[in-house]
Design an enzyme around this catalytic site. Structure first.
Site, PDB file in Angstrom:
ATOM      1  N   GLN A 153       3.978   1.569  -1.079  1.00 39.38           N
ATOM      2  CA  GLN A 153       4.645   1.695  -2.377  1.00 39.38           C
ATOM      3  C   GLN A 153       3.666   2.173  -3.449  1.00 39.38           C
ATOM      4  O   GLN A 153       4.031   2.950  -4.342  1.00 39.38           O
ATOM      5  CB  GLN A 153       5.288   0.362  -2.779  1.00 39.38           C
ATOM      6  CG  GLN A 153       6.426  -0.057  -1.877  1.00 39.38           C
ATOM      7  CD  GLN A 153       7.601   0.895  -1.917  1.00 39.38           C
ATOM      8  OE1 GLN A 153       7.925   1.478  -2.945  1.00 39.38           O
ATOM      9  NE2 GLN A 153       8.249   1.064  -0.781  1.00 39.38           N
ATOM     10  N   ASP A 154       2.413   1.731  -3.361  1.00 43.12           N
ATOM     11  CA  ASP A 154       1.384   2.171  -4.303  1.00 43.12           C
ATOM     12  C   ASP A 154       1.157   3.677  -4.188  1.00 43.12           C
ATOM     13  O   ASP A 154       1.084   4.388  -5.195  1.00 43.12           O
ATOM     14  CB  ASP A 154       0.089   1.407  -4.040  1.00 43.12           C
ATOM     15  CG  ASP A 154      -1.008   1.791  -5.004  1.00 43.12           C
ATOM     16  OD1 ASP A 154      -0.766   1.791  -6.224  1.00 43.12           O
ATOM     17  OD2 ASP A 154      -2.130   2.090  -4.538  1.00 43.12           O
ATOM     18  N   HIS A 155       1.062   4.168  -2.963  1.00 45.13           N
ATOM     19  CA  HIS A 155       0.896   5.612  -2.759  1.00 45.13           C
ATOM     20  C   HIS A 155       2.075   6.379  -3.332  1.00 45.13           C
ATOM     21  O   HIS A 155       1.902   7.415  -3.978  1.00 45.13           O
ATOM     22  CB  HIS A 155       0.757   5.929  -1.264  1.00 45.13           C
ATOM     23  CG  HIS A 155      -0.650   5.936  -0.793  1.00 45.13           C
ATOM     24  ND1 HIS A 155      -1.454   7.051  -0.856  1.00 45.13           N
ATOM     25  CD2 HIS A 155      -1.409   4.952  -0.257  1.00 45.13           C
ATOM     26  CE1 HIS A 155      -2.639   6.758  -0.375  1.00 45.13           C
ATOM     27  NE2 HIS A 155      -2.636   5.488  -0.003  1.00 45.13           N
ATOM     28  N   HIS A 174       0.831  -1.203   0.000  1.00 43.06           N
ATOM     29  CA  HIS A 174       0.000   0.000   0.000  1.00 43.06           C
ATOM     30  C   HIS A 174       0.869   1.257   0.000  1.00 43.06           C
ATOM     31  O   HIS A 174       0.605   2.219  -0.733  1.00 43.06           O
ATOM     32  CB  HIS A 174      -0.923  -0.027   1.222  1.00 43.06           C
ATOM     33  CG  HIS A 174      -1.891   1.103   1.291  1.00 43.06           C
ATOM     34  ND1 HIS A 174      -2.901   1.292   0.372  1.00 43.06           N
ATOM     35  CD2 HIS A 174      -1.998   2.116   2.194  1.00 43.06           C
ATOM     36  CE1 HIS A 174      -3.597   2.368   0.700  1.00 43.06           C
ATOM     37  NE2 HIS A 174      -3.071   2.890   1.804  1.00 43.06           N
TER      38      HIS A 174
END
Length: 107
Positions: free
Chosen positions: A79-81, A77
């Site tokens: 890394q996604d942001h 999560h």
């Protein structure tokens, strides 16, 4: 999960969110013809990305030294942001360039 790990994860999430927010503010400033503010907001966005990159570099260094980083949903999560923030910054640069060109052609 340790407090240190949660701080790292939250730091990445915040950096990504800050980068995205600053990029959106930069686009809005350019849309309103305030290119100086747009550039300032892009600098802020880039600084957020650099801050996150430093955290990632530290994680990679520790991994190379044998200290494994657990990959869980929290880290994914985070890394996604961060990747969303980076993408927004890249896109903002292009949009601002278009607004500048339109401004120059309109004069």
């Amino acid at each position: 999960m340790t407090d240190e790990r949660m701080q790292i994860i939250m730091g990445l999430i915040m950096a990504g969110g800050n980068a995205k927010n600053c990029a959106v503010e930069a686009i809005t400033a350019a849309k309103n013809g305030d290119f100086a503010l747009a550039e300032e907001k892009l600098k802020d966005a880039n600084q957020a990305i650099v801050d996150a990159h430093n955290v990632q570099t530290d994680m990679l260094t520790k991994e190379a030294q044998g200290e494994h980083t657990e990959i869980d949903l929290y880290m994914v999560h985070a890394q996604d942001h961060l990747m969303t923030g980076i993408t927004f910054v890249d896109l903002a640069k292009e949009i601002i360039a278009v607004y500048k060109r339109l401004d120059e052609e309109g004069k």
